[in-house]
Design an enzyme around this catalytic site. Structure first.
Site, PDB file in Angstrom:
ATOM      1  N   ASP A  96     -73.475  12.062  59.164  1.00 34.32           N
ATOM      2  CA  ASP A  96     -72.712  10.878  59.514  1.00 34.32           C
ATOM      3  C   ASP A  96     -73.465   9.685  58.918  1.00 34.32           C
ATOM      4  O   ASP A  96     -74.655   9.783  58.599  1.00 34.32           O
ATOM      5  CB  ASP A  96     -72.525  10.732  61.027  1.00 34.32           C
ATOM      6  CG  ASP A  96     -71.328   9.825  61.338  1.00 34.32           C
ATOM      7  OD1 ASP A  96     -70.904   9.061  60.447  1.00 34.32           O
ATOM      8  OD2 ASP A  96     -70.820   9.858  62.481  1.00 34.32           O
TER       9      ASP A  96
HETATM   10  C1  BGC Z   1     -68.392   7.399  61.685  1.00 34.47           C
HETATM   11  C2  BGC Z   1     -67.735   8.482  60.847  1.00 34.47           C
HETATM   12  C3  BGC Z   1     -67.197   7.875  59.588  1.00 34.47           C
HETATM   13  C4  BGC Z   1     -68.334   7.195  58.854  1.00 34.47           C
HETATM   14  C5  BGC Z   1     -67.927   6.554  57.544  1.00 34.47           C
HETATM   15  C6  BGC Z   1     -69.391   6.593  60.888  1.00 34.47           C
HETATM   16  O1  BGC Z   1     -69.816   5.497  61.613  1.00 34.47           O
HETATM   17  O2  BGC Z   1     -68.997   7.970  62.815  1.00 34.47           O
HETATM   18  O3  BGC Z   1     -66.716   9.109  61.574  1.00 34.47           O
HETATM   19  O4  BGC Z   1     -66.577   8.862  58.811  1.00 34.47           O
HETATM   20  O5  BGC Z   1     -68.861   6.174  59.671  1.00 34.47           O
HETATM   21  O6  BGC Z   1     -67.133   5.451  57.764  1.00 34.47           O
END
Ligand code: BGC
Length: 737
Positions: free
Chosen positions: A264
């Protein structure tokens, strides 16, 4: 003489090069992927390999330009293709051709209980991603709904592992037919937003395997997902983006996952753990603009220069690196360099209609006393619409799933369009929420707003007295602290004084319909006073049209709840027994497997407000008695249950017939019953169909943590068939020998 020697030299160098080109297996899309992977790998330098394992911009990672291997481009998210952002910013790049179709939130999809809808969703969003030249879609999300306070529940598929598993598989398969990898998230145990970056989840193995992992397992083993995203939180005191247990032992070990583990954004914390504990690609780690010190900020990623240094010094070998790069190459050959990859399509009418169909099937008619719904506009001259959610744009906000939608039909616009000149539609806000800054614009500030709640309420209530019907459209929204990433809700209640408003509205006009736009359960202190209640979720581009088609009866509602609506927060296992949000270091899932209806079923004194699987129709269904094809099954046999369902009303409708299994005697405590089958059947007025379910011993098993294996204990079981987890129509007993 001199000339000759030059020629000789030239021919010597030319020959091997030519031979080498002949053997460029990795470029030959007709060759098996594993051969391509090995061929490409052996041509790569150490630096090229390391470069592939981490980001080069907010959403991309490098390919190998020298070899013609393209970059990887990721996009959020589960509900639509995110607007383009700048290279190293979260802000929008102000493109004018990146406005997508916003599909309904995944809770709405789950509420369809229709795997065909999941396939349609995957196909449509996959085509959008492909057209925008993304090869990884950051979704779908299948974290289990543990508490109604989780700010991100709207991005997931509800509280039941069986339902989420069945819905996630077709979504993934259809996305990937476009040469776009689905990146299933957030693996695992990311069930709250508060402290999400570090909270350590303490959960027993039974709950882990029976509740929190099955949808991920199905995504890998049946959906064949090509990517998975590690979550922010910790498990066994290791961050889930580099977690020996979750990634190496379970995902890559037990399930044989051959795809890519993507962190993530900002979920990586340590180079060695990232090397050894199962991570393949690092994204979103700190960057402070494009440069950091003397170099490109991305060189400072845990898997960038620090990794290269360890490799060059000999402190780590390239064993793990080669495994990571093999997986990344596999991803590239499955997507960007796949044979016959389709071209996709974007922002099309077809996709908007797909979104509308899914939205319509997901809308849940929670209550309809006196059949106030559907409303006939020809007989209803004065329609009053109240509530901010009737006009608020819900495709914006909520965190990374926020979208730049091509258009969004609000509930008010949908109602107005449907009614046309047949009736007079009036709108009153009734309440308001504080303004939020536009997420996509750098430096955008929220406008200061002074809200006079008493006046807004009084105006709406006065207008209600004059109306033939009142549609109150409220619920939550995508503001921080509501249905929004990064935070959890602070209570089960509706915000912004809506409870008081609803109570006064229904007193002023008994023909009041409450429409909830939420991704979460809410408390309803007014439930006994309001005749009709509809849950319409966040349903995207076509939200208002989908809602209007249900309110006015063009579509017969057929959605069912994918999670329990408790009366009070304390009626939820995570709050009664477990913890939320924990002590900021650890959170204990003391409720174990008793999540959602598994907890509600155990309660003697309380009943849910609306049970898991509940949802009404404008027609009625009569269930026959369920029968089994045998009384005793052996461990290698299957057993089939049959039940007739008849449409006893006067219009066509769809019913979701649900099969639950109950283990009558077990060596370990088990839920009263668990969902093990469902089938959505369409029935014309008066029509009857036989619905069958076949199960094997898998549906009877529990995870024995002492043995670390699934066990089906011989003995008595019961198959229960019903219209919801709280509306069981009949049951049949059988034995496992
Ligand atoms: C989120 C993800 C997301 C990523 C990219 C993160 O903060 O938890 O679900 O895909 O950001 O935007």
């Amino acid at each position: 003489m001199k000339l000759k020697s030059i020629l000789v030299t030239a021919s010597f160098t030319a020959l091997p090069l030519f031979a080498q080109q002949q053997k460029q297996v990795y470029l030959d899309a007709s060759k098996p992927i594993e051969e391509r992977v090995e061929d490409a790998l052996k041509r790569m330098t150490l630096e090229e390999k390391v470069a592939m394992t981490h980001a080069q911009s907010k959403f991309s990672s490098p390919g190998v330009p020298r070899l013609g291997i393209p970059e990887n481009w990721m996009t959020d998210g589960p509900h639509g293709i995110r607007a383009e952002v700048l290279w190293d910013e979260w802000y929008g790049a102000s493109w004018t051709n990146d406005s997508c179709i916003a599909f309904p939130a995944l809770t709405a999809l789950a509420a369809t209980w229709n795997t065909d809808m999941a396939a349609l969703y995957g196909k449509s969003i996959g085509e959008e991603a492909r057209y925008r030249n993304k090869n990884v879609l950051l979704g779908p999300g299948v974290n289990i709904y543990r508490t109604p306070l989780n700010g991100r529940n709207f991005e997931y598929m509800g509280e039941d592992p069986f339902l989420a598993s069945k819905m996630v598989v077709p979504y993934i398969r259809e996305v990937q037919k476009n040469g776009v990898a689905a990146c299933v998230k957030h693996y695992a145990l990311n069930n709250q937003e508060i402290y999400r970056g570090h909270i350590n989840v303490e959960v027993d193995d039974r709950a882990l395997y029976e509740i929190y992992l099955p949808a991920f397992k199905a995504a890998v083993e049946e959906g064949h997902a090509w990517a998975i995203m590690g979550s922010y939180n910790q498990y066994k005191n290791e961050h889930c983006c580099h977690n020996q247990y979750l990634l190496n032992d379970i995902l890559k070990g037990e399930w044989g996952f051959d795809g890519v583990v993507i962190s993530d954004w900002g979920g990586v914390h340590d180079t060695k753990q990232a090397i050894f504990n199962g991570l393949d690609m690092e994204f979103g780690s700190w960057t402070n603009g494009m440069t950091w010190g003397k170099s490109n900020a991305y060189d400072y990623y845990y898997l960038a220069d620090p990794y290269l240094e360890l490799l060059k010094s000999g402190e780590v070998t390239d064993k793990e690196l080669n495994d990571k790069v093999r997986r990344i190459l596999r991803l590239v050959f499955r997507t960007n360099m796949a044979k016959d990859r389709p071209y996709g399509s974007f922002g099309t009418e077809e996709h908007a209609l797909a979104g509308r169909t899914i939205a319509q099937e997901g809308i849940v008619l929670l209550q309809n006393r006196g059949n106030l719904l559907p409303v006939d506009p020809a007989k209803t001259k004065r329609i009053l619409v109240v509530g901010e959610n009737a006009v608020k744009r819900m495709t914006i906000g909520g965190g990374s799933s926020s979208l730049k939608a091509k258009y969004e039909i609000s509930p008010l616009a949908g109602i107005e369009a449907r009614v046309g000149s047949a009736a007079n539609v009036m709108y009153m806000p009734g309440y308001a929420s504080p303004a939020v800054a536009e997420q996509d614009k750098k430096g955008a500030k929220a406008e200061e707003k002074v809200i006079d709640f008493d006046k807004l309420r009084a105006d709406a209530v006065n207008a209600a007295k004059e109306a033939d019907v009142v549609f109150f459209v409220g619920g939550l929204n995508k503001n921080d602290g509501q249905d929004c990433e990064g935070n959890d809700r602070s209570s089960l209640g509706l915000p912004y004084g809506q409870d008081k408003l609803i109570s006064e509205l229904v007193k002023a006009n008994p023909n009041t319909v409450v429409v909830l736009v939420t991704g979460n359960a809410v408390a309803m202190p007014w439930v006994k006073d309001v005749p009709s209640i509809v849950e319409t979720w966040y349903s995207g581009t076509e939200a208002g049209n989908a809602l209007a088609s249900v309110l006015f009866g063009d579509v017969n509602p057929s959605g069912k709840l994918p999670f329990t609506f408790p009366v009070r927060l304390e009626d939820n296992g995570a709050h009664a027994l477990g913890e939320h949000p924990g002590d900021s270091i650890n959170v204990k899932y003391n409720e174990g497997v008793f999540v959602g209806y598994r907890w509600a079923d155990k309660q003697k004194k309380s009943k849910p407000l609306f049970a898991f699987g509940h949802g009404l129709s404008y027609t009625t269904f009569a269930y026959g008695k369920v029968t089994a094809d045998k009384k005793v099954m052996t461990a290698d046999e299957s057993i089939t249950f049959s039940v007739t369902v008849k449409n006893t009303g006067s219009r066509e409708g769809q019913e979701v017939v649900q099969l639950y299994i109950s283990d009558k005697k077990s060596s370990l405590p088990r839920p009263v019953k668990e969902l093990k089958g469902f089938s959505k059947v369409k029935l014309a007025a008066g029509e009857e169909k036989v619905v069958t379910f076949s199960i094997t011993k898998d549906a009877l098993s529990f995870f024995d943590d002492a043995k670390h294996q699934w066990v089906a204990e011989p003995g008595r079981f019961e198959a229960l068939v019903g219209a919801s987890s709280a509306d069981i129509k009949s049951s049949v007993a059988f034995d496992l020998k």
